[in-house]
Enzyme design. Structure first.
Site, PDB file in Angstrom:
ATOM      1  N   PRO A 161       0.590  -1.423   0.319  1.00 54.29           N
ATOM      2  CG  PRO A 161       1.635   0.399   0.909  1.00 54.29           C
ATOM      3  CD  PRO A 161       1.019   0.026  -0.157  1.00 54.29           C
ATOM      4  CD  GLU A 162      -4.206  -5.346   0.447  1.00 55.14           C
ATOM      5  OE1 GLU A 162      -5.174  -5.848   1.226  1.00 55.14           O
ATOM      6  OE2 GLU A 162      -4.105  -5.461  -0.484  1.00 55.14           O
TER       7      GLU A 162
END
Length: 258
Positions: free
Chosen positions: A2-3
């Site tokens: 997750p960015e």
DNA sequence: ATCTATTCCTGGCTGC
DNA sequence: TGCAGCCAGGAATAGA
């Protein structure tokens, strides 16, 4: 992993589901989740807001803020089925919020104001102007990829979107001393790719899913990340993979000159 | 002060 | 087929 776009997708799905809901109980199953810090007492308190701060998800209560970082494999699931990797569970009025994390790189931090590790982060790349971004970059030295991964420079970029943005901007990941003009081009490409990725629900590379277990689709639009040996979508040259600051780094040697 | 290397963690992949 | 060994990497931490 997750960015910014993945976290934004999660926050947009989570906010309408739990804002205004009261916590009935909160359990932390893995000590590593809080990294040894005391667990906050959330029972009886209402979620006032759900926002994104870089890669952190902020749950604001009347007595403090819980910052959640998903690390590599963290998931926030609403009413999902429990797994062997359940690290925390919040029972709210109307739904359950599960924190699942196989590799335990994810973490939570509590503060009456804002956790220190969250407060010290740099500006959001979607909020900073091109001029300010370029000016900030002028002050930094070192490899561009390393600078962009530094959350104190800008918050929210990770390995995938840095590689993708550098390719679109035509900048080699090892480049140093970026000119102001190229810095503004880079800023534009960063904003564009982040917005496109958000519109696609993020990239599902390893096991990223949103709060409903849905995968994103932006991985299909990646031009370099995970495409070592495959032809560049712009020029056909084989995408190369090197290691920069312990990170797998993908680029086109023709489109991205030093 | 600044930069780099190490550490954490486990499913999945590789190769013998 | 089985399994040891390696790989992915965000960010705190230790080290140079």
């Amino acid at each position: 992993m997750p960015e910014l776009p993945e976290v934004e997708t999660i926050v947009r799905a989570l906010a309408p589901r739990i804002t205004g809901r009261r916590v009935l109980s909160a359990e932390f199953f893995a000590p590593r989740v809080m990294r040894g810090a005391p667990e906050p007492d959330l029972a009886g308190h209402t979620v006032q807001s759900v926002t994104r701060h870089g890669k952190h998800i902020l749950l604001k209560f009347d007595h403090g803020t819980l910052a959640i970082h998903l690390g590599m494999t963290g998931k926030l699931l609403i009413d999902g089925d429990p797994t062997p990797y359940l690290r925390a569970e919040f029972v709210l009025t109307g739904c359950r919020l599960l924190f699942d994390d196989i590799r335990q790189f994810g973490r939570m931090a509590w503060s009456q104001t804002l956790p220190e590790n969250v407060a010290r982060l740099g500006p959001d790349p979607l909020e900073i102007s091109a001029q300010d971004f370029a000016a900030r970059l002028q002050e930094k030295r070192g490899r561009i990829k390393t600078v962009l991964l530094n959350q104190a420079f800008v918050r929210g970029l990770g390995n995938i979107y840095v590689d993708e943005a550098l390719h679109r901007a035509g900048i080699h990941p090892l480049a140093e001393g970026i000119t102001k003009k190229r810095a503004q081009i880079l800023h534009r490409e960063i904003v564009e790719i982040l917005e496109q990725a958000i519109a696609s629900g993020g990239s599902s590379i390893s096991d990223y899913v949103d709060t409903e277990g849905r995968k994103g689709s932006f991985q299909d639009s990646h031009r370099v990340y995970g495409r070592e040996g495959e032809p560049c979508r712009a020029c056909g040259t084989e995408i190369q993979r090197i290691v920069v600051t312990q990170r797998g780094t993908h680029f086109c040697p023709k489109c991205q000159r030093m």
